[in-house]
Scaffold this motif. Structure first.
Motif, PDB file in Angstrom:
ATOM      1  N   ASN A 189       0.818  -1.211   0.000  1.00 28.17           N
ATOM      2  CA  ASN A 189       0.000   0.000   0.000  1.00 28.17           C
ATOM      3  C   ASN A 189       0.850   1.259   0.000  1.00 28.17           C
ATOM      4  O   ASN A 189       0.505   2.251  -0.651  1.00 28.17           O
ATOM      5  N   LEU A 190       1.959   1.245   0.737  1.00 24.63           N
ATOM      6  CA  LEU A 190       2.829   2.424   0.753  1.00 24.63           C
ATOM      7  C   LEU A 190       3.490   2.635  -0.602  1.00 24.63           C
ATOM      8  O   LEU A 190       3.628   3.776  -1.065  1.00 24.63           O
ATOM      9  N   ILE A 191       3.922   1.548  -1.242  1.00 24.32           N
ATOM     10  CA  ILE A 191       4.517   1.673  -2.577  1.00 24.32           C
ATOM     11  C   ILE A 191       3.484   2.186  -3.569  1.00 24.32           C
ATOM     12  O   ILE A 191       3.759   3.080  -4.386  1.00 24.32           O
ATOM     13  N   ASP A 192       2.282   1.632  -3.511  1.00 24.72           N
ATOM     14  CA  ASP A 192       1.218   2.071  -4.413  1.00 24.72           C
ATOM     15  C   ASP A 192       0.930   3.563  -4.229  1.00 24.72           C
ATOM     16  O   ASP A 192       0.772   4.308  -5.203  1.00 24.72           O
ATOM     17  N   ASN A 193       0.875   4.000  -2.969  1.00 26.45           N
ATOM     18  CA  ASN A 193       0.626   5.416  -2.700  1.00 26.45           C
ATOM     19  C   ASN A 193       1.770   6.290  -3.188  1.00 26.45           C
ATOM     20  O   ASN A 193       1.562   7.370  -3.755  1.00 26.45           O
TER      21      ASN A 193
END
Length: 358
Positions: free
Chosen positions: A249-253
């Motif tokens: 999720n952090l990478i996607d964000n």
């Protein structure tokens, strides 16, 4: 300060009713004494005594029944699904005040449960969307002739199906996990190959979504993902499935908010505790204003400028950082927006095998 027992509370309903009886007796006695001294007719004194007693009783009764009417209205609203109503008499120093506090606490608990239920539905939808989209992309490519139905393609579809099954299994235990009934499936793992696999999966998923026809889900493929683990052979202790939720999720964000041909860096370092882990996800985007940093982990918060750069930076649903915060909390760790000269820097600390967790 502890409250007195039921028989010693000066503001209890029993004390008020006792005071009412005593006052009524004094009024009747006083009027009787006046009648004897002034030779007033006894029937007049009786009428005056009854009227005075009724007025005082009405005054006291109104003070006791008005809060009950309000409590009944609040209880009716709660039964109809409105958990925002509260009883205003919680500050009273009698049994009605205790009852009002109990009703307000019940309303708070029900509101929290309702909020948790809505958040659960949103989190489930968000988490299931990723493997379903990846699986759909693989199958669409096979049907459209873009990819052949070879063992490698089928293996990719199988991996997404297995991940979907794991997500369903873990989501079924969410309520018990929140209450601490079911422990995390934490274990020791090697950080470098694990994070390398997460980054590779993020790149593959982005490429497949970009090739997917008619899905309406455009993804960034121009952002470079970089991994920095030191020492290279470090190990950590955590639930790898939950940690996957955090990092993915952090990478996607970070990718969504990166400039064209930007760079997203994932840093991993050991912390003070044995098998602990410090992670940082750094991008080159516009960053998060200081005034907004305390709200970035709230559900459905998408910031002031959710899609400032490049194709595919749609800002998401505003659930990615909330899910990451939830998973880190389950580990007893901490996630925050750290200071950065440019871009956004999310810092995560997992406690590892601390005495509190063991």
């Amino acid at each position: 300060m502890t409250r007195s027992g039921p028989g010693l509370r000066p503001f209890s309903i029993k004390a008020k009713l006792g005071t009412l009886v005593v006052v009524s007796v004094f009024i009747t006695t006083g009027l009787l004494v006046v009648a004897l001294r002034t030779r007033t007719e006894f029937q007049f004194i009786t009428v005056f005594s009854v009227i005075a007693t009724l007025l005082i009783t009405q005054f006291v009764a109104h003070g006791l029944t008005a809060p009950l009417d309000e409590m009944r209205a609040v209880a009716r609203s709660i039964s109809h699904g409105d958990y925002t109503c509260r009883v205003s008499g919680a500050g009273r120093r009698d049994e009605l005040g205790d009852l009002a506090q109990t009703i307000n606490r019940m309303a708070d608990d029900l509101e929290a449960v309702d909020r948790h239920r809505k958040a659960l539905v949103a989190n489930v939808s968000h988490e299931l969307r990723t493997p379903i989209a990846a699986l759909r992309a693989v199958l669409e490519n096979v049907v459209d002739g873009v990819s052949a139905a070879d063992p490698e393609t089928m293996r990719t579809a199988l991996q997404q199906t297995e991940r979907l099954g794991r997500l369903v299994e873990t989501l079924l235990d969410l309520s018990r996990l929140d209450n601490g009934v079911v422990p995390l499936k934490a274990g020791r793992f090697e950080v470098w190959p694990y994070l390398a696999g997460v980054l590779k999966e993020a790149n593959l998923a982005a490429s497949r979504r970009r090739l997917s026809s008619g899905s309406g889900n455009h993804s960034r493929t121009d952002v470079h993902l970089h991994l920095d683990v030191s020492p290279a052979d470090m190990t950590a202790f955590a639930d790898t499935e939950r940690l996957h939720q955090v990092v993915a999720n952090l990478i996607d964000n970070a990718v969504k908010h990166s400039p064209p041909h930007g760079r997203v860096t994932v840093l991993a370092r050991p912390s003070a505790q044995p098998e602990s882990l410090e992670l940082e996800v750094i991008d080159e985007g516009p960053g998060i204003p200081e005034a907004e940093r305390h709200r970035v982990f709230e559900r459905f918060n998408r910031g002031q400028n959710p899609s400032p750069h490049g194709p595919g930076s749609d800002g998401g649903t505003g659930l990615g950082l909330a899910i990451a915060h939830w998973a880190v909390d389950l580990h007893g760790g901490r996630i925050r927006v750290a200071e950065s000269t440019h871009g956004c820097r999310i810092q995560i600390t997992l406690p590892g095998m601390s005495p509190a967790r063991s």
